[in-house]
Scaffold this motif. Structure first.
Motif, short mmCIF file in Angstrom:
data_model
loop_
_atom_site.label_atom_id
_atom_site.label_comp_id
_atom_site.label_asym_id
_atom_site.label_seq_id
_atom_site.Cartn_x
_atom_site.Cartn_y
_atom_site.Cartn_z
N ASP A 87 7.06 -10.12 -5.32
CA ASP A 87 6.51 -8.89 -5.91
C ASP A 87 5.15 -8.56 -5.32
O ASP A 87 4.83 -7.38 -5.03
CB ASP A 87 6.42 -9.04 -7.42
CG ASP A 87 7.80 -9.12 -8.07
OD1 ASP A 87 8.79 -8.75 -7.40
OD2 ASP A 87 7.89 -9.59 -9.23
N ARG A 88 4.33 -9.61 -5.15
CA ARG A 88 2.99 -9.37 -4.57
C ARG A 88 3.13 -8.88 -3.11
O ARG A 88 2.38 -8.00 -2.66
CB ARG A 88 2.16 -10.66 -4.62
CG ARG A 88 1.62 -10.97 -6.01
CD ARG A 88 0.90 -12.33 -6.02
NE ARG A 88 0.22 -12.55 -7.26
CZ ARG A 88 -1.07 -12.21 -7.49
NH1 ARG A 88 -1.77 -11.63 -6.51
NH2 ARG A 88 -1.63 -12.43 -8.65
N ALA A 89 4.09 -9.44 -2.38
CA ALA A 89 4.26 -8.99 -0.99
C ALA A 89 4.74 -7.55 -0.93
O ALA A 89 4.28 -6.74 -0.10
CB ALA A 89 5.24 -9.93 -0.28
N ASP A 90 5.67 -7.14 -1.84
CA ASP A 90 6.15 -5.75 -1.85
C ASP A 90 5.02 -4.79 -2.23
O ASP A 90 4.90 -3.69 -1.66
CB ASP A 90 7.30 -5.62 -2.85
CG ASP A 90 8.54 -6.37 -2.38
OD1 ASP A 90 8.61 -6.69 -1.18
OD2 ASP A 90 9.43 -6.66 -3.23
N CYS A 91 4.21 -5.23 -3.21
CA CYS A 91 3.10 -4.37 -3.63
C CYS A 91 2.10 -4.17 -2.48
O CYS A 91 1.61 -3.04 -2.24
CB CYS A 91 2.43 -4.97 -4.85
SG CYS A 91 1.09 -3.96 -5.52
N ALA A 92 1.79 -5.25 -1.75
CA ALA A 92 0.86 -5.12 -0.63
C ALA A 92 1.45 -4.27 0.48
O ALA A 92 0.74 -3.46 1.14
CB ALA A 92 0.50 -6.51 -0.10
N HIS A 93 2.77 -4.35 0.68
CA HIS A 93 3.41 -3.54 1.73
C HIS A 93 3.37 -2.06 1.37
O HIS A 93 3.12 -1.20 2.23
CB HIS A 93 4.86 -4.01 1.91
CG HIS A 93 5.59 -3.27 2.97
ND1 HIS A 93 5.30 -3.41 4.33
CD2 HIS A 93 6.60 -2.34 2.89
CE1 HIS A 93 6.09 -2.64 5.02
NE2 HIS A 93 6.90 -1.97 4.18
N ARG A 94 3.64 -1.75 0.09
CA ARG A 94 3.59 -0.35 -0.31
C ARG A 94 2.17 0.19 -0.21
O ARG A 94 1.95 1.35 0.16
CB ARG A 94 4.10 -0.21 -1.75
CG ARG A 94 5.62 -0.41 -1.86
CD ARG A 94 6.12 0.09 -3.19
NE ARG A 94 5.52 -0.65 -4.30
CZ ARG A 94 6.06 -1.75 -4.83
NH1 ARG A 94 7.23 -2.23 -4.35
NH2 ARG A 94 5.47 -2.37 -5.83
N THR A 95 1.17 -0.61 -0.53
CA THR A 95 -0.23 -0.15 -0.43
C THR A 95 -0.58 0.16 1.02
O THR A 95 -1.22 1.18 1.34
CB THR A 95 -1.17 -1.22 -1.01
OG1 THR A 95 -0.78 -1.48 -2.37
CG2 THR A 95 -2.60 -0.77 -0.93
N GLU A 96 -0.16 -0.74 1.93
CA GLU A 96 -0.47 -0.50 3.35
C GLU A 96 0.26 0.76 3.83
O GLU A 96 -0.27 1.54 4.63
CB GLU A 96 -0.03 -1.72 4.18
CG GLU A 96 -0.87 -2.96 3.89
CD GLU A 96 -0.38 -4.14 4.68
OE1 GLU A 96 0.65 -4.00 5.41
OE2 GLU A 96 -0.99 -5.23 4.57
N TYR A 97 1.48 0.97 3.38
CA TYR A 97 2.25 2.14 3.80
C TYR A 97 1.60 3.44 3.29
O TYR A 97 1.51 4.46 4.01
CB TYR A 97 3.68 2.05 3.30
CG TYR A 97 4.55 3.21 3.67
CD1 TYR A 97 5.06 3.32 4.96
CD2 TYR A 97 4.82 4.23 2.76
CE1 TYR A 97 5.85 4.39 5.32
CE2 TYR A 97 5.61 5.31 3.11
CZ TYR A 97 6.13 5.38 4.40
OH TYR A 97 6.91 6.46 4.75
N ALA A 98 1.08 3.39 2.04
CA ALA A 98 0.43 4.59 1.49
C ALA A 98 -0.86 4.89 2.23
O ALA A 98 -1.20 6.06 2.49
CB ALA A 98 0.17 4.38 -0.02
N GLN A 99 -1.60 3.85 2.57
CA GLN A 99 -2.86 4.07 3.30
C GLN A 99 -2.57 4.64 4.69
O GLN A 99 -3.30 5.47 5.20
CB GLN A 99 -3.64 2.76 3.39
CG GLN A 99 -4.19 2.28 2.04
CD GLN A 99 -4.90 0.96 2.14
OE1 GLN A 99 -4.92 0.35 3.24
NE2 GLN A 99 -5.51 0.53 1.06
N ALA A 100 -1.52 4.14 5.31
CA ALA A 100 -1.19 4.63 6.66
C ALA A 100 -0.71 6.08 6.61
O ALA A 100 -1.00 6.88 7.50
CB ALA A 100 -0.11 3.74 7.30
N ALA A 101 0.02 6.43 5.53
CA ALA A 101 0.50 7.82 5.43
C ALA A 101 -0.65 8.78 5.14
O ALA A 101 -0.61 9.96 5.55
CB ALA A 101 1.55 7.91 4.33
N ALA A 102 -1.67 8.30 4.45
CA ALA A 102 -2.81 9.18 4.16
C ALA A 102 -3.63 9.37 5.40
O ALA A 102 -4.28 10.39 5.58
CB ALA A 102 -3.64 8.57 3.04
#
Length: 342
Positions: free
Chosen positions: A327-342
């Motif tokens: 769960d922690r790895a998925d959460c960190a992956h989604r955060t990185e993906y959101a930052q990259a999309a912004a």
């Protein structure tokens, strides 16, 4: 009214040979002509059998071949109950008169067979066959062979006048069959097993000899009945030295040798030799044996408690379980993906 006299008994008493005893039983022995059974005094006067066992043995011995002699069958014939009859049969079985064994029939049915021997001592100490008995040289009579069975000529031939009479044909004696009873206790004349020798040390050093002599000479202070002579001490020194060589403590040796002596106690040296031989402790482990014990064992991973969900999991260090790590790895992956999309 006077007691009625039995005239037949009076006549029988008058015919008893010799003077009558002044006390005890008086036997009037009349010969049997039919319906009688020969019972040996070894059974009738057996010192270790109960009267019930003797009576049951006589009853079984008097029955014809093939008669059922189970506990229920004997209970129907006798006044004793099943428990007393079962106990009597066990006594007879223990002393060799009775043997019971399982027998499997051709149809795979198992039945119990009972064998009764009227003289079990004869099976343990069989008599010599009659064929082995040599005739006396001084006897003028012809030699007879009792073990052989003579077969005479037919009657029609023997009665013909002037016909030669054929000599009797001697059949060989029957082969001896295997005994039905196997003695459980060896007879007194059986050879006894040799005693084990007294244990010996690998090297009887002067130090071991002095320590063993001091321990044996000091036994009477702790147990007065173990007063040994000088010859006994000298003979038992190697056995005690073998114990000391195997790292046995003096108080342990003293306790093993003197505790709970038999009653009556007559031969302390023989008892000490027996205990030194039979209670000898094992040799101490060597260096190789201790090294095998010191080998590292398989490491077991301990249980840990997850910091997020408090669930138990195996891990060498504290932390998070597998689900929480994912769960922690998925959460960190989604955060990185959101930052990259912004």
């Amino acid at each position: 009214m006077d007691t009625q006299q039995n005239t037949a008994l009076t006549r029988a008493l008058a015919e008893v040979p010799g003077p009558l005893p002044t006390s005890g039983v008086i036997h009037i022995t009349l010969p049997h002509t039919d319906r009688f059974t020969v019972v040996g005094n070894h059974l009738a006067q057996h010192p270790d059998l109960s009267c019930t066992a003797v009576g049951i043995a006589v009853r079984i011995q008097s029955l014809p071949q093939g008669t059922e002699v189970s506990i229920k069958a004997l209970t129907a014939r006798c006044k004793e109950g099943e428990k007393r009859i079962a106990a009597a049969l066990r006594e007879l079985e223990a002393h060799g008169y009775l043997q019971r064994f399982r027998h499997r029939l051709p149809g795979k049915k198992v039945i119990t067979r009972t064998v009764f021997c009227n003289q079990p001592a004869a099976l343990v100490h069989p008599r010599r066959p009659a064929a082995e008995v040599r005739p006396r040289p001084a006897a003028p009579a012809p030699v007879r062979v009792p073990a052989a069975i003579p077969v005479q000529a037919p009657v029609s031939e023997a009665l013909v006048p002037g016909a030669p009479v054929a000599p009797p044909v001697l059949l060989p004696p029957p082969a001896p069959s295997a005994p039905l009873f196997v003695p459980r206790v060896p007879p007194p004349t059986a050879p006894k097993a040799s005693r084990r020798p007294l244990p010996q040390p690998s090297e009887l050093t002067p130090e071991l000899g002095r320590a063993a002599t001091a321990l044996l000479g000091d036994l009477h202070r702790h147990a007065p009945q173990f007063a040994l002579s000088e010859a006994d001490v000298h003979r038992l020194v190697p056995g005690v030295a073998a114990w000391l060589e195997r790292a046995a403590r003096p108080d342990t040796i003293r306790r093993a040798l003197t505790d709970d002596p038999p009653h009556p106690f007559r031969h302390p040296a023989k008892l000490l030799a027996h205990r030194l031989t039979e209670l000898l402790p094992p040799a101490p482990p060597g260096v190789d044996d201790l090294a095998a014990l010191a080998r590292p064992r398989v490491t077991v991973t301990p249980f840990q408690t997850c910091d997020d969900c408090d669930r138990a999991f195996r891990s060498p260090t504290p932390g998070h379980c597998r689900d929480c790590r994912e769960d922690r790895a998925d959460c960190a992956h989604r955060t990185e993906y959101a930052q990259a999309a912004a």
